[in-house]
Design a protein around this motif. Structure first.
Motif, PDB file in Angstrom:
ATOM      1  N   PRO A 173       9.888   2.281  37.523  1.00 34.84           N
ATOM      2  CA  PRO A 173       8.703   2.357  38.257  1.00 34.84           C
ATOM      3  C   PRO A 173       8.991   3.511  39.465  1.00 34.84           C
ATOM      4  N   CYS A 174       7.786   4.374  39.798  1.00 34.98           N
ATOM      5  CA  CYS A 174       7.840   5.205  40.492  1.00 34.98           C
ATOM      6  C   CYS A 174       8.134   4.879  42.117  1.00 34.98           C
ATOM      7  N   ASN A 175       7.766   3.756  42.155  1.00 34.61           N
ATOM      8  CA  ASN A 175       7.923   3.171  43.742  1.00 34.61           C
ATOM      9  C   ASN A 175       9.389   2.351  43.926  1.00 34.61           C
ATOM     10  N   ARG A 176      10.256   2.566  43.238  1.00 33.18           N
ATOM     11  CA  ARG A 176      11.359   1.726  43.038  1.00 33.18           C
ATOM     12  C   ARG A 176      12.297   2.079  44.268  1.00 33.18           C
ATOM     13  N   PHE A 177      11.846   3.054  45.014  1.00 27.31           N
ATOM     14  CA  PHE A 177      12.801   3.405  46.223  1.00 27.31           C
ATOM     15  C   PHE A 177      12.043   2.702  47.444  1.00 27.31           C
ATOM     16  N   THR A 178      10.966   2.257  47.292  1.00 31.85           N
ATOM     17  CA  THR A 178      10.107   1.423  48.393  1.00 31.85           C
ATOM     18  C   THR A 178      10.479   0.133  48.811  1.00 31.85           C
ATOM     19  N   PRO A 179      11.119  -0.208  49.827  1.00 26.03           N
ATOM     20  CA  PRO A 179      11.700  -1.435  50.049  1.00 26.03           C
ATOM     21  C   PRO A 179      10.457  -2.442  50.151  1.00 26.03           C
ATOM     22  N   HIS A 180       9.524  -2.206  50.629  1.00 23.79           N
ATOM     23  CA  HIS A 180       8.123  -3.132  50.747  1.00 23.79           C
ATOM     24  C   HIS A 180       6.957  -2.697  50.444  1.00 23.79           C
ATOM     25  N   GLU A 186      16.901  10.530  50.138  1.00 24.23           N
ATOM     26  CA  GLU A 186      17.575   9.411  50.616  1.00 24.23           C
ATOM     27  C   GLU A 186      16.589   8.541  51.589  1.00 24.23           C
ATOM     28  N   SER A 187      15.624   9.321  52.046  1.00 20.24           N
ATOM     29  CA  SER A 187      14.666   8.784  52.820  1.00 20.24           C
ATOM     30  C   SER A 187      13.293   8.291  52.245  1.00 20.24           C
ATOM     31  N   TRP A 188      13.052   8.756  50.982  1.00 19.58           N
ATOM     32  CA  TRP A 188      11.604   8.726  50.349  1.00 19.58           C
ATOM     33  C   TRP A 188      11.441   7.338  50.179  1.00 19.58           C
ATOM     34  N   GLY A 189      10.161   6.829  50.570  1.00 20.59           N
ATOM     35  CA  GLY A 189       9.663   5.652  50.181  1.00 20.59           C
ATOM     36  C   GLY A 189      10.221   4.805  51.547  1.00 20.59           C
ATOM     37  N   LYS A 190      11.136   5.049  52.296  1.00 22.29           N
ATOM     38  CA  LYS A 190      11.352   4.233  53.230  1.00 22.29           C
ATOM     39  C   LYS A 190      10.945   4.593  54.669  1.00 22.29           C
ATOM     40  N   SER A 191      11.273   5.690  55.184  1.00 21.00           N
ATOM     41  CA  SER A 191      10.662   6.158  56.416  1.00 21.00           C
ATOM     42  C   SER A 191      10.065   7.652  56.200  1.00 21.00           C
ATOM     43  N   LEU A 192      10.370   8.238  55.115  1.00 23.78           N
ATOM     44  CA  LEU A 192       9.633   9.658  54.543  1.00 23.78           C
ATOM     45  C   LEU A 192       8.692   8.920  53.441  1.00 23.78           C
ATOM     46  N   ILE A 193       7.232   8.939  53.787  1.00 18.48           N
ATOM     47  CA  ILE A 193       6.367   8.020  53.182  1.00 18.48           C
ATOM     48  C   ILE A 193       5.321   9.241  52.567  1.00 18.48           C
ATOM     49  N   HIS A 194       4.306   8.753  51.608  1.00 20.06           N
ATOM     50  CA  HIS A 194       3.280   9.507  51.190  1.00 20.06           C
ATOM     51  C   HIS A 194       1.855   9.266  51.664  1.00 20.06           C
ATOM     52  N   CYS A 195       1.648   7.747  52.072  1.00 19.26           N
ATOM     53  CA  CYS A 195       0.563   7.101  52.028  1.00 19.26           C
ATOM     54  C   CYS A 195       0.050   6.334  53.464  1.00 19.26           C
ATOM     55  N   PRO A 196      -0.655   6.613  54.052  1.00 18.90           N
ATOM     56  CA  PRO A 196      -0.960   5.922  55.614  1.00 18.90           C
ATOM     57  C   PRO A 196      -1.456   4.648  55.052  1.00 18.90           C
ATOM     58  N   TYR A 197      -2.167   4.372  54.088  1.00 17.60           N
ATOM     59  CA  TYR A 197      -2.778   2.904  53.713  1.00 17.60           C
ATOM     60  C   TYR A 197      -1.718   1.950  53.087  1.00 17.60           C
ATOM     61  N   CYS A 198      -0.453   2.530  52.453  1.00 21.03           N
ATOM     62  CA  CYS A 198       0.397   1.964  51.872  1.00 21.03           C
ATOM     63  C   CYS A 198       1.506   1.286  53.043  1.00 21.03           C
TER      64      CYS A 198
END
Length: 302
Positions: A40-47, A126-138
Protein backbone atom coordinates in the motif's frame (compact mmCIF):
# COMPACT_ATOMS: atom_id res chain seq x y z
CA UNK A 1 -8.76 -19.51 -0.85
CA UNK A 2 -11.32 -21.67 -2.64
CA UNK A 3 -9.76 -23.19 -5.76
CA UNK A 4 -11.78 -21.54 -8.49
CA UNK A 5 -10.87 -19.38 -11.42
CA UNK A 6 -14.07 -17.56 -12.40
CA UNK A 7 -15.77 -14.93 -10.23
CA UNK A 8 -18.53 -12.39 -10.48
CA UNK A 9 -16.06 -9.64 -9.65
CA UNK A 10 -12.30 -9.37 -9.34
CA UNK A 11 -10.97 -6.50 -7.28
CA UNK A 12 -7.35 -5.62 -7.99
CA UNK A 13 -6.01 -3.99 -4.83
CA UNK A 14 -6.82 -5.05 -1.30
CA UNK A 15 -6.29 -1.96 0.78
CA UNK A 16 -9.03 0.39 2.03
CA UNK A 17 -10.83 1.03 -1.26
CA UNK A 18 -10.66 -2.54 -2.52
CA UNK A 19 -11.78 -4.04 0.78
CA UNK A 20 -14.63 -1.55 1.04
CA UNK A 21 -15.83 -2.55 -2.43
CA UNK A 22 -15.46 -6.23 -1.49
CA UNK A 23 -17.62 -5.80 1.61
CA UNK A 24 -20.46 -4.20 -0.37
CA UNK A 25 -20.28 -7.04 -2.90
CA UNK A 26 -19.89 -9.80 -0.32
CA UNK A 27 -23.00 -8.58 1.46
CA UNK A 28 -24.81 -8.92 -1.88
CA UNK A 29 -23.67 -12.56 -2.15
CA UNK A 30 -21.41 -11.87 -5.12
CA UNK A 31 -18.49 -14.23 -5.67
CA UNK A 32 -15.52 -11.90 -5.32
CA UNK A 33 -11.77 -12.32 -5.57
CA UNK A 34 -9.54 -9.63 -4.05
CA UNK A 35 -5.96 -9.68 -5.37
CA UNK A 36 -3.43 -7.60 -3.47
CA UNK A 37 0.33 -7.10 -3.83
CA UNK A 38 0.81 -6.14 -0.17
CA UNK A 39 2.43 -2.77 -1.02
CA UNK A 40 0.00 0.00 0.00
CA UNK A 41 1.08 3.57 -0.71
CA UNK A 42 0.78 4.59 2.96
CA UNK A 43 3.01 1.80 4.29
CA UNK A 44 5.64 4.39 5.28
CA UNK A 45 3.24 6.26 7.58
CA UNK A 46 3.24 5.25 11.26
CA UNK A 47 -0.27 6.53 12.03
CA UNK A 48 -3.48 7.25 10.12
CA UNK A 49 -5.65 10.24 10.99
CA UNK A 50 -8.89 11.96 10.03
CA UNK A 51 -10.84 8.71 9.66
CA UNK A 52 -13.57 8.53 12.28
CA UNK A 53 -13.34 5.53 14.68
CA UNK A 54 -9.72 4.92 13.61
CA UNK A 55 -8.06 8.28 14.27
CA UNK A 56 -4.43 7.63 15.19
CA UNK A 57 -4.47 3.94 14.29
CA UNK A 58 -1.57 2.16 12.62
CA UNK A 59 -2.53 1.83 8.92
CA UNK A 60 -1.80 -1.91 8.78
CA UNK A 61 -4.03 -2.51 11.79
CA UNK A 62 -6.95 -0.88 9.96
CA UNK A 63 -6.27 -3.00 6.88
CA UNK A 64 -5.88 -6.23 8.84
CA UNK A 65 -9.13 -5.69 10.71
CA UNK A 66 -10.95 -4.73 7.52
CA UNK A 67 -9.66 -7.82 5.72
CA UNK A 68 -10.76 -10.14 8.53
CA UNK A 69 -14.26 -8.62 8.47
CA UNK A 70 -14.52 -8.81 4.67
CA UNK A 71 -13.30 -12.42 4.50
CA UNK A 72 -15.97 -13.40 7.02
CA UNK A 73 -18.35 -13.23 4.07
CA UNK A 74 -18.17 -16.72 2.51
CA UNK A 75 -18.37 -15.52 -1.10
CA UNK A 76 -15.25 -13.32 -0.81
CA UNK A 77 -11.79 -14.81 -1.45
CA UNK A 78 -8.34 -13.24 -1.15
CA UNK A 79 -5.14 -13.77 -3.14
CA UNK A 80 -1.75 -12.28 -2.28
CA UNK A 81 -0.05 -11.58 -5.58
CA UNK A 82 0.78 -9.01 -8.23
CA UNK A 83 -1.44 -8.67 -11.27
CA UNK A 84 0.68 -8.30 -14.40
CA UNK A 85 -1.99 -8.05 -17.12
CA UNK A 86 -5.71 -7.69 -17.72
CA UNK A 87 -7.69 -8.27 -20.91
CA UNK A 88 -11.21 -8.52 -22.25
CA UNK A 89 -12.43 -12.15 -22.21
CA UNK A 90 -15.45 -13.92 -23.68
CA UNK A 91 -17.43 -13.76 -20.46
CA UNK A 92 -15.97 -10.54 -19.08
CA UNK A 93 -12.32 -9.99 -18.23
CA UNK A 94 -9.22 -12.06 -17.55
CA UNK A 95 -6.55 -11.26 -14.97
CA UNK A 96 -3.05 -12.72 -15.00
CA UNK A 97 -1.18 -12.96 -11.68
CA UNK A 98 2.61 -12.91 -11.65
CA UNK A 99 2.96 -16.49 -10.41
CA UNK A 100 1.03 -17.64 -13.49
CA UNK A 101 -2.60 -18.14 -12.44
CA UNK A 102 -5.29 -16.79 -14.74
CA UNK A 103 -8.59 -15.63 -13.28
CA UNK A 104 -11.71 -14.38 -15.04
CA UNK A 105 -14.66 -12.28 -13.92
CA UNK A 106 -17.74 -10.55 -15.26
CA UNK A 107 -16.70 -7.20 -13.77
CA UNK A 108 -13.50 -5.61 -12.54
CA UNK A 109 -12.75 -3.08 -9.83
CA UNK A 110 -9.37 -1.34 -9.97
CA UNK A 111 -8.27 -0.25 -6.49
CA UNK A 112 -4.61 -0.33 -7.43
CA UNK A 113 -3.48 2.95 -5.86
CA UNK A 114 -0.61 5.15 -6.94
CA UNK A 115 3.16 5.15 -6.48
CA UNK A 116 4.90 8.33 -5.30
CA UNK A 117 7.96 9.31 -7.32
CA UNK A 118 10.20 10.67 -4.59
CA UNK A 119 12.98 13.10 -5.56
CA UNK A 120 16.58 11.97 -5.18
CA UNK A 121 17.28 14.18 -2.17
CA UNK A 122 19.14 12.55 0.74
CA UNK A 123 16.79 12.20 3.69
CA UNK A 124 13.60 12.57 1.65
CA UNK A 125 12.63 8.90 1.43
CA UNK A 126 13.65 8.27 5.06
CA UNK A 127 11.30 11.04 6.26
CA UNK A 128 8.42 10.49 3.85
CA UNK A 129 5.14 9.84 5.66
CA UNK A 130 6.68 10.56 9.06
CA UNK A 131 7.68 14.23 9.39
CA UNK A 132 7.82 14.93 5.64
CA UNK A 133 4.13 14.81 4.78
CA UNK A 134 1.73 15.58 1.94
CA UNK A 135 -1.65 16.36 3.53
CA UNK A 136 -2.59 18.86 6.26
CA UNK A 137 -5.83 16.98 6.88
CA UNK A 138 -4.10 13.63 7.36
CA UNK A 139 -1.10 14.75 9.43
CA UNK A 140 -1.12 18.52 9.92
CA UNK A 141 -2.65 18.56 13.39
CA UNK A 142 0.27 16.56 14.78
CA UNK A 143 2.67 19.28 13.54
CA UNK A 144 0.60 22.29 14.54
CA UNK A 145 2.56 25.32 15.75
CA UNK A 146 5.80 23.75 14.49
CA UNK A 147 8.39 25.43 12.30
CA UNK A 148 7.30 24.18 8.89
CA UNK A 149 8.68 24.20 5.37
CA UNK A 150 6.79 23.53 2.14
CA UNK A 151 8.85 22.08 -0.72
CA UNK A 152 6.48 23.06 -3.53
CA UNK A 153 6.37 25.84 -6.11
CA UNK A 154 3.70 27.83 -7.90
CA UNK A 155 -0.04 27.43 -7.51
CA UNK A 156 0.30 24.19 -5.52
CA UNK A 157 2.54 25.95 -3.01
CA UNK A 158 0.04 28.78 -2.60
CA UNK A 159 -2.80 26.33 -1.98
CA UNK A 160 -0.81 24.23 0.48
CA UNK A 161 0.54 27.30 2.30
CA UNK A 162 -2.99 28.62 2.83
CA UNK A 163 -3.95 25.36 4.57
CA UNK A 164 -0.76 25.03 6.62
CA UNK A 165 -0.95 28.69 7.66
CA UNK A 166 -4.06 27.79 9.62
CA UNK A 167 -2.02 25.30 11.66
CA UNK A 168 1.16 27.26 12.29
CA UNK A 169 2.34 30.84 11.89
CA UNK A 170 5.91 29.78 11.11
CA UNK A 171 5.83 28.74 7.43
CA UNK A 172 8.46 29.00 4.70
CA UNK A 173 7.99 27.92 1.09
CA UNK A 174 11.06 26.23 -0.37
CA UNK A 175 10.54 26.64 -4.11
CA UNK A 176 13.64 24.56 -4.91
CA UNK A 177 14.55 26.97 -7.70
CA UNK A 178 13.16 30.21 -9.08
CA UNK A 179 9.83 31.05 -7.46
CA UNK A 180 6.82 30.77 -9.76
CA UNK A 181 4.47 33.31 -8.21
CA UNK A 182 2.65 36.28 -9.64
CA UNK A 183 3.10 39.62 -7.91
CA UNK A 184 -0.37 39.25 -6.42
CA UNK A 185 0.43 35.78 -5.07
CA UNK A 186 3.74 36.91 -3.66
CA UNK A 187 2.06 39.85 -1.93
CA UNK A 188 -0.53 37.53 -0.38
CA UNK A 189 2.18 35.24 0.99
CA UNK A 190 4.11 38.16 2.42
CA UNK A 191 0.95 39.58 4.01
CA UNK A 192 0.53 36.30 5.93
CA UNK A 193 4.15 36.23 7.04
CA UNK A 194 5.02 33.26 4.83
CA UNK A 195 8.66 33.25 3.76
CA UNK A 196 9.98 32.28 0.32
CA UNK A 197 13.36 30.58 -0.16
CA UNK A 198 14.46 29.94 -3.77
CA UNK A 199 17.76 28.13 -3.21
CA UNK A 200 17.65 24.42 -4.05
CA UNK A 201 17.30 21.88 -1.24
CA UNK A 202 20.21 19.42 -1.45
CA UNK A 203 19.52 17.35 1.66
CA UNK A 204 16.96 16.87 4.38
CA UNK A 205 18.43 16.49 7.83
CA UNK A 206 16.65 13.85 9.90
CA UNK A 207 17.08 11.12 12.46
CA UNK A 208 14.85 8.06 12.07
CA UNK A 209 12.53 10.06 9.86
CA UNK A 210 12.25 12.99 12.29
CA UNK A 211 13.28 16.18 10.48
CA UNK A 212 15.34 18.88 12.12
CA UNK A 213 16.26 20.91 9.06
CA UNK A 214 17.38 21.14 5.45
CA UNK A 215 20.62 22.09 3.76
CA UNK A 216 20.51 24.39 0.74
CA UNK A 217 22.74 24.37 -2.34
CA UNK A 218 24.67 27.42 -1.09
CA UNK A 219 25.50 25.54 2.11
CA UNK A 220 23.06 27.32 4.40
CA UNK A 221 21.20 25.17 6.94
CA UNK A 222 17.57 25.96 7.74
CA UNK A 223 15.86 24.60 10.82
CA UNK A 224 12.47 22.91 10.44
CA UNK A 225 10.39 20.51 12.53
CA UNK A 226 8.15 19.43 9.66
CA UNK A 227 8.08 19.59 5.88
CA UNK A 228 5.34 19.27 3.30
CA UNK A 229 5.92 18.10 -0.25
CA UNK A 230 3.83 17.15 -3.29
CA UNK A 231 5.95 14.73 -5.33
CA UNK A 232 4.69 13.51 -8.66
CA UNK A 233 3.13 10.06 -8.89
CA UNK A 234 2.29 7.30 -11.31
CA UNK A 235 -0.32 4.57 -11.36
CA UNK A 236 0.84 1.68 -9.19
CA UNK A 237 -0.33 -0.77 -11.83
CA UNK A 238 -0.43 -0.45 -15.60
CA UNK A 239 -3.41 -2.75 -16.14
CA UNK A 240 -5.70 0.25 -16.71
CA UNK A 241 -3.79 0.66 -19.99
CA UNK A 242 -4.27 -3.02 -20.91
CA UNK A 243 -8.00 -2.47 -20.53
CA UNK A 244 -8.10 0.82 -22.42
CA UNK A 245 -9.19 2.96 -19.46
CA UNK A 246 -8.63 6.68 -19.98
CA UNK A 247 -6.67 8.85 -17.54
CA UNK A 248 -7.46 12.39 -16.47
CA UNK A 249 -5.05 15.27 -17.07
CA UNK A 250 -3.80 14.79 -13.51
CA UNK A 251 -2.93 11.13 -14.18
CA UNK A 252 -5.83 9.45 -12.36
CA UNK A 253 -8.08 6.79 -13.87
CA UNK A 254 -11.07 8.65 -15.26
CA UNK A 255 -14.35 7.73 -13.55
CA UNK A 256 -17.88 9.06 -13.40
CA UNK A 257 -19.86 9.80 -10.24
CA UNK A 258 -20.52 6.06 -9.83
CA UNK A 259 -16.81 5.10 -10.13
CA UNK A 260 -17.35 3.62 -13.62
CA UNK A 261 -14.29 4.01 -15.85
CA UNK A 262 -14.45 4.76 -19.56
CA UNK A 263 -14.53 0.97 -20.18
CA UNK A 264 -17.85 -0.78 -19.62
CA UNK A 265 -17.78 -3.20 -16.70
CA UNK A 266 -14.58 -1.78 -15.23
CA UNK A 267 -14.76 0.41 -12.13
CA UNK A 268 -12.01 2.22 -10.21
CA UNK A 269 -11.85 3.59 -6.67
CA UNK A 270 -9.42 5.01 -4.14
CA UNK A 271 -6.48 7.24 -4.97
CA UNK A 272 -5.87 5.63 -8.36
CA UNK A 273 -9.04 7.43 -9.45
CA UNK A 274 -9.12 10.66 -7.43
CA UNK A 275 -7.00 13.47 -6.04
CA UNK A 276 -8.02 13.05 -2.40
CA UNK A 277 -5.60 10.69 -0.69
CA UNK A 278 -7.16 9.64 2.57
CA UNK A 279 -8.52 6.48 4.16
CA UNK A 280 -11.99 8.02 4.41
CA UNK A 281 -12.05 8.86 0.70
CA UNK A 282 -10.80 5.41 -0.28
CA UNK A 283 -13.44 3.68 1.84
CA UNK A 284 -16.21 5.93 0.48
CA UNK A 285 -15.33 5.45 -3.18
CA UNK A 286 -14.83 1.72 -2.65
CA UNK A 287 -18.29 1.44 -1.14
CA UNK A 288 -19.78 3.29 -4.10
CA UNK A 289 -17.89 1.13 -6.60
CA UNK A 290 -19.03 -2.09 -4.94
CA UNK A 291 -22.65 -1.01 -4.84
CA UNK A 292 -22.61 0.18 -8.46
CA UNK A 293 -20.98 -3.03 -9.71
CA UNK A 294 -23.71 -5.03 -8.00
CA UNK A 295 -26.35 -2.69 -9.41
CA UNK A 296 -24.94 -3.17 -12.91
CA UNK A 297 -25.04 -6.98 -12.58
CA UNK A 298 -28.59 -6.84 -11.26
CA UNK A 299 -29.56 -4.69 -14.22
CA UNK A 300 -27.88 -7.16 -16.60
CA UNK A 301 -29.57 -10.22 -15.09
CA UNK A 302 -32.99 -9.17 -13.79
Amino acid sequence: MEKKSHFDVIIVGGSYAGLSAAMALGRSLRNVLVIDSGLPCNRFTPHSHNFITHDGSIPKEITDRARSQVLAYPTVAFCLGRVISAHRATDGYSIQVEEGTLYTARKLVLATGVRDLLPDIPGFAESWGKSLIHCPYCHGYEFREKKTGIIVNGEKALHLASLVNNLTENVTILTNGNADFSEEQRAKLISHGIGIEQEKVVSIEQVNGNIYGVTLADGRPLDFEALYAAPSFEQHSGIYSDLGCELTESGHIKVDQFQQTTVSGVFACGDCSGMLRSVAYAVATGNIAGAMVNHQMVRDDF
